[in-house]
Design a protein around this motif. Structure first.
Motif, short mmCIF file in Angstrom:
data_model
loop_
_atom_site.label_atom_id
_atom_site.label_comp_id
_atom_site.label_asym_id
_atom_site.label_seq_id
_atom_site.Cartn_x
_atom_site.Cartn_y
_atom_site.Cartn_z
N ALA A 89 0.61 -1.29 0.25
CA ALA A 89 -0.09 0.04 -0.42
C ALA A 89 0.87 1.56 0.08
O ALA A 89 0.55 2.24 -0.79
N ALA A 90 2.12 1.61 0.62
CA ALA A 90 2.86 2.33 0.94
C ALA A 90 4.18 2.93 0.05
O ALA A 90 3.94 3.60 -0.62
N PHE A 91 4.15 2.00 -0.98
CA PHE A 91 4.54 1.71 -2.11
C PHE A 91 3.73 0.83 -3.44
O PHE A 91 4.24 0.10 -3.78
N HIS A 92 2.75 1.79 -3.38
CA HIS A 92 1.41 1.04 -4.52
C HIS A 92 2.06 1.47 -5.83
O HIS A 92 2.36 1.95 -6.61
N GLY A 93 2.04 0.18 -6.76
CA GLY A 93 2.44 -0.39 -8.03
C GLY A 93 3.82 -0.05 -8.27
O GLY A 93 4.15 0.23 -9.78
N ASN A 94 5.12 0.05 -7.18
CA ASN A 94 6.30 0.55 -7.99
C ASN A 94 7.56 -0.02 -6.87
O ASN A 94 6.78 -0.59 -5.07
N THR A 95 8.40 -0.62 -7.46
CA THR A 95 9.97 -1.00 -6.17
C THR A 95 9.67 -1.69 -4.68
O THR A 95 9.15 -2.64 -5.24
N LEU A 96 9.30 -0.87 -3.99
CA LEU A 96 9.69 -1.65 -2.72
C LEU A 96 7.71 -2.07 -2.45
O LEU A 96 7.45 -2.67 -1.46
N GLY A 97 7.35 -1.97 -2.90
CA GLY A 97 5.55 -2.17 -2.83
C GLY A 97 5.96 -3.53 -3.84
O GLY A 97 4.27 -4.46 -3.88
N ASN A 98 6.41 -3.95 -4.98
CA ASN A 98 6.09 -5.76 -5.04
C ASN A 98 6.49 -6.19 -3.84
O ASN A 98 7.11 -6.34 -3.43
N PRO A 99 5.23 -7.48 -4.09
CA PRO A 99 5.10 -7.93 -3.34
C PRO A 99 6.16 -9.42 -2.51
O PRO A 99 7.00 -10.38 -3.95
N LEU A 100 6.44 -9.36 -1.51
CA LEU A 100 7.82 -10.35 -1.03
C LEU A 100 7.29 -11.29 -1.04
O LEU A 100 8.63 -12.47 -1.70
N LEU A 101 6.43 -11.73 -1.25
CA LEU A 101 6.13 -13.70 -1.03
C LEU A 101 5.41 -13.60 -2.36
O LEU A 101 5.13 -12.82 -3.16
N ASP A 114 15.75 -0.92 -12.57
CA ASP A 114 16.35 0.38 -11.36
C ASP A 114 15.84 1.27 -11.64
O ASP A 114 16.18 2.09 -11.53
N GLU A 115 14.29 1.58 -10.70
CA GLU A 115 14.09 2.48 -10.52
C GLU A 115 13.76 3.00 -9.36
O GLU A 115 13.67 2.63 -8.26
N PRO A 116 13.71 4.46 -8.97
CA PRO A 116 13.14 4.98 -7.57
C PRO A 116 12.34 4.68 -7.31
O PRO A 116 11.12 4.51 -7.14
N ALA A 117 12.18 4.36 -6.13
CA ALA A 117 10.41 4.02 -4.66
C ALA A 117 10.18 5.24 -5.02
O ALA A 117 10.44 5.92 -4.49
N ARG A 118 8.65 4.99 -4.71
CA ARG A 118 7.57 6.08 -5.25
C ARG A 118 7.28 5.79 -3.72
O ARG A 118 6.56 4.85 -3.98
N TYR A 119 6.95 6.69 -3.04
CA TYR A 119 5.66 6.73 -1.48
C TYR A 119 4.96 6.82 -2.57
O TYR A 119 4.96 8.24 -2.68
N THR A 120 3.79 5.97 -2.17
CA THR A 120 2.21 6.88 -2.80
C THR A 120 1.59 7.20 -1.24
O THR A 120 0.53 7.31 -1.50
N SER A 179 4.04 11.13 -1.77
CA SER A 179 3.10 11.89 -1.20
C SER A 179 2.51 12.76 0.19
O SER A 179 2.33 13.43 0.19
N GLY A 180 3.71 11.73 1.05
CA GLY A 180 3.19 11.99 2.27
C GLY A 180 2.48 11.70 3.07
O GLY A 180 1.81 12.05 4.43
N LYS A 181 1.23 11.27 2.10
CA LYS A 181 0.40 11.05 3.25
C LYS A 181 0.27 9.69 3.78
O LYS A 181 1.00 9.07 3.85
N PRO A 182 -0.88 9.43 4.49
CA PRO A 182 0.41 8.18 6.14
C PRO A 182 -0.57 6.73 5.11
O PRO A 182 -1.31 6.95 3.97
N THR A 183 0.24 6.02 5.38
CA THR A 183 -0.44 4.32 4.85
C THR A 183 -0.83 3.39 6.34
O THR A 183 -0.93 3.70 7.36
N VAL A 184 -1.80 3.04 6.04
CA VAL A 184 -2.66 2.24 7.13
C VAL A 184 -3.45 1.65 6.86
O VAL A 184 -4.17 1.37 5.22
N VAL A 185 -3.00 0.47 6.97
CA VAL A 185 -3.52 -1.04 7.00
C VAL A 185 -4.72 -1.76 8.92
O VAL A 185 -4.00 -1.42 9.32
N LEU A 186 -6.01 -2.35 8.58
CA LEU A 186 -6.66 -2.90 8.74
C LEU A 186 -7.39 -3.64 9.05
O LEU A 186 -7.53 -4.30 7.82
#
Length: 474
Positions: free
Chosen positions: A168-180, A239-245, A446-453
Motif C-alpha cells: 500500500a505504501a509503495f503502490h505499484g512500484n519497487t518496494l511495494g512489489n510483493p515479497l511473497l 532499477d527505478e527509485p522508490a515512489r512512496y504513495t 506523497s506524504g500521506k499516511p499508510t494504514v492497514v486495517l
C-alpha cells in the motif's frame, strides 16, 4: 555518514584490481567486478556468504514477479556438479549451519563453519549460486512448497500485514512489489523464467563475497577461484527509485485458531528514511524510545519496561493485545510507524491511541509529556547495547558486512555508529519525528499516511480523519 576508506595500490591475487582497508575491514574488487570483503577477529568459527543485488523491488516486469521468492526456495538443492542428496549430505557433514534468504533488496546465501571448513563450505555456497540445476521437476517442486508457505503466512496477521503495508505504501512500484510470490503467479513460472532472472541479476558487478574471521588474502583467493569467471551482465535490470504513495487497505477479520481470541489490527505508517540518511540514527532511537510489544510483557513490577508504548499504552489499556513501533529502511526510502492489536470492541480507539503517542514525541521541550533527556539517553543506551550484542553473532556480523558493502560500498564501524547515537539530543529526536510524521522526508513521496486495517467492517471508524485531526501526514 559513510566511512572513508584509504585506497592503497596493493594487489591481492592475479586478477584483483584494488584493495582498500580501514582497521580490520578490507575490501578487494576482482577484475570482473566481484567485491570481496573481510572483517572480524579470528576465532574457532568463521562465517561466509554471497550477496546478490536482487530482490522483489526489481520485479518490475510481469515475467519477473515472485521470482526472488522462488530463487530462495531453489537454494542448496541439486546443482550441475552435485545431486540434491549429495548437496544435503555435504552440508550436513559441515554442520548444517547455512541459509538463503530473499528480501526486497537482496538475495543472501550465508553459512557458518569451523575455520578448517571455510573452503569446503564456500565451494558449496558458490555451487548453489553459480551452477544450480534448474530442471522443470525441481522448479515445480519448489513452487508447490512456496504455495503452501504463502497460504500459511496469509493465515498469520502479524506476518502478512507488514507485507500488505509495503504494497500500500509503495503502490505499484519497487518496494511495494510483493515479497511473497503472488499465488496466481505460481502457475506461470517456468525454468526459463528462472534462468532469465539469473542472467539479469547473478552478475559480478551485483555480487559481494563476505567473510568474517577469515584472512583477507585467503578470502580473495577463494572468491577468485569460485567467482572470478562470472560473466558480465547481458540483460538490463529495471532499477527505478522508490515512489512512496501511501494508502488505505481494509482486510476482513482474521479467524482465530483454537481458543485464541478474535482481534482487530492496525498498522499506521509514514515514509521513513533511507539507509544512508544522516537522520537514520535519530529515527532508530525514536523507534527504541517508543518500543512496545505484547501485553503479556507489559505488566508486573520490576519488569523494566520503560518504553513509551509500554508505560503509556499497554500498561494503561487492558483492551490492547499489542502495540509496537517499527522502522524499515531501504536504499532510497523507508517506513516508520506503529502496529497494534486489540479486542474488536476497542478498535475505534486504537488509531487515536497510536496518533497521540506519535504527537507527544514532537512536543516542544517545555510542554508536559515532551521527550526528556533522561528517556532519550535510556533509548540511546538500549539501541547501542542492542547493536553491539547483535554483532556478537558471527552470522549477524556477516550479514551486516555483506549488506553494508552491497549498499554503501564500504563498512561503517560499530564504534562510529555508537558515537553518532551518543551525540543525539532530545531536540534531534523531536526534529526528526516532525520530519517523518508531518513535513515529509523530502523524497518526492506523497506524504500521506499508510494504514492497514484488519477487523470487523466499520469497527475502526474514519481512520484517515483521525490521523488528520492529530495533524499527522499530509
Amino acid at each position: 555518514m559513510l566511512a572513508r576508506l584509504s585506497t592503497g595500490g596493493a594487489l591481492i591475487g592475479r586478477r584483483a584490481l584494488s584493495t582498500q582497508a580501514t582497521g580490520s575491514f578490507q575490501l578487494t574488487r576482482l577484475a570482473n567486478g566481484v567485491r570481496v570483503a573481510t572483517d572480524g577477529a579470528p576465532g574457532h568459527f568463521s562465517a561466509l556468504g554471497i550477496y546478490v543485488d536482487a530482490g522483489s523491488r526489481y520485479e518490475a516486469y510481469p515475467q519477473l514477479a515472485g521470482l526472488s521468492h522462488i530463487m530462495d526456495r531453489l537454494a542448496f538443492k541439486a546443482t550441475q556438479k552435485r545431486s540434491g542428496d549429495e548437496m544435503a549430505d555435504a552440508l550436513d557433514k559441515l554442520g548444517g549451519n547455512y541459509m538463503c534468504a530473499s528480501s526486497r533488496e537482496a538475495l543472501m546465501y550465508q553459512a557458518a563453519v569451523f575455520n578448517q571448513d571455510v573452503e569446503a563450505m564456500f565451494g558449496l555456497v558458490a555451487d548453489t549460486v553459480r551452477w544450480p540445476d534448474i530442471t522443470r521437476e525441481e522448479v515445480q517442486e519448489q513452487l508447490a512448497t512456496a504455495e503452501y508457505e504463502i497460504r500459511e503466512i496469509w493465515q498469520k496477521p502479524e506476518l502478512i500485514q507488514p507485507e500488505i503495508m509495503h504494497m500500500a505504501a509503495f503502490h505499484g512500484n519497487t518496494l511495494g512489489n510483493p515479497l511473497l510470490c503472488p499465488e496466481e503467479q505460481l502457475s506461470q513460472i517456468t525454468p526459463e523464467h528462472v534462468l532469465e532472472y539469473r542472467r539479469m541479476f547473478f552478475t559480478p558487478e551485483r555480487t559481494v563475497a563476505a567473510f568474517v574471521g577469515v584472512d583477507h588474502a585467503r578470502a580473495v583467493q577463494l572468491a577468485e577461484q569460485y567467482l572470478g569467471d562470472m560473466p558480465a551482465a547481458t540483460l538490463p535490470v529495471p532499477d527505478e527509485p522508490a515512489r512512496y504513495t501511501g494508502g488505505l487497505v481494509e482486510l476482513p477479520p482474521h479467524e482465530p485458531i483454537g481458543n485464541l481470541p478474535e482481534l482487530a489490527y492496525v498498522h499506521l505508517a509514514f515514509e521513513g528514511l533511507s539507509i544512508s540518511d544522516p537522520d537514520l540514527y535519530a529515527l532508530a532511537t525514536l523507534q527504541t524510545l517508543l518500543g512496545g510489544g505484547g501485553s503479556f510483557s507489559a505488566g508486573g513490577p520490576g519488569k523494566g519496561m520503560y518504553s513509551r508504548l509500554y508505560t503509556n499504552v499497554l500498561n494503561q489499556n487492558g483492551a490492547l493485545e499489542s502495540c509496537q513501533a517499527f522502522n524499515h529502511s531501504y536504499t532510497d526510502s523507508g517506513l516508520f510507524g506503529i502496529a497494534g492489536s486489540c479486542i474488536p470492541e476497542a478498535a475505534h480507539t486504537l488509531t487515536a491511541i497510536m496518533c497521540y503517542e506519535l504527537v507527544r514525541c514532537m512536543l516542544p521541550a517545555y510542554k508536559r509529556h515532551s521527550l526528556s533527556e533522561r528517556e532519550v539517553q535510556r533509548a540511546k543506551n538500549q539501541l547501542r547495547s542492542s547493536l553491539l550484542m547483535n554483532l556478537e553473532s558471527r552470522m549477524i556480523e556477516l550479514e551486516d558486512l555483506g549488506r553494508q558493502v552491497q549498499v554503501h560500498g564500504t563498512k561503517i564501524p560499530a564504534e562510529e555508529m555508537c558515537d553518532k547515537i551518543e551525540r543525539l539530543t532530545a531536540d534531534d529526536i523531536r526534529r526528526v519525528a516532525r520530519r517523518v510524521l508531518v513535513d515529509g522526508v523530502g523524497n518526492g513521496g506523497s506524504g500521506k499516511p499508510t494504514v492497514v486495517l484488519q477487523g470487523r467492517e466499520g469497527s475502526f471508524g474514519d481512520v484517515l480523519d483521525t490521523v488528520r485531526r492529530f495533524g499527522l501526514g499530509k
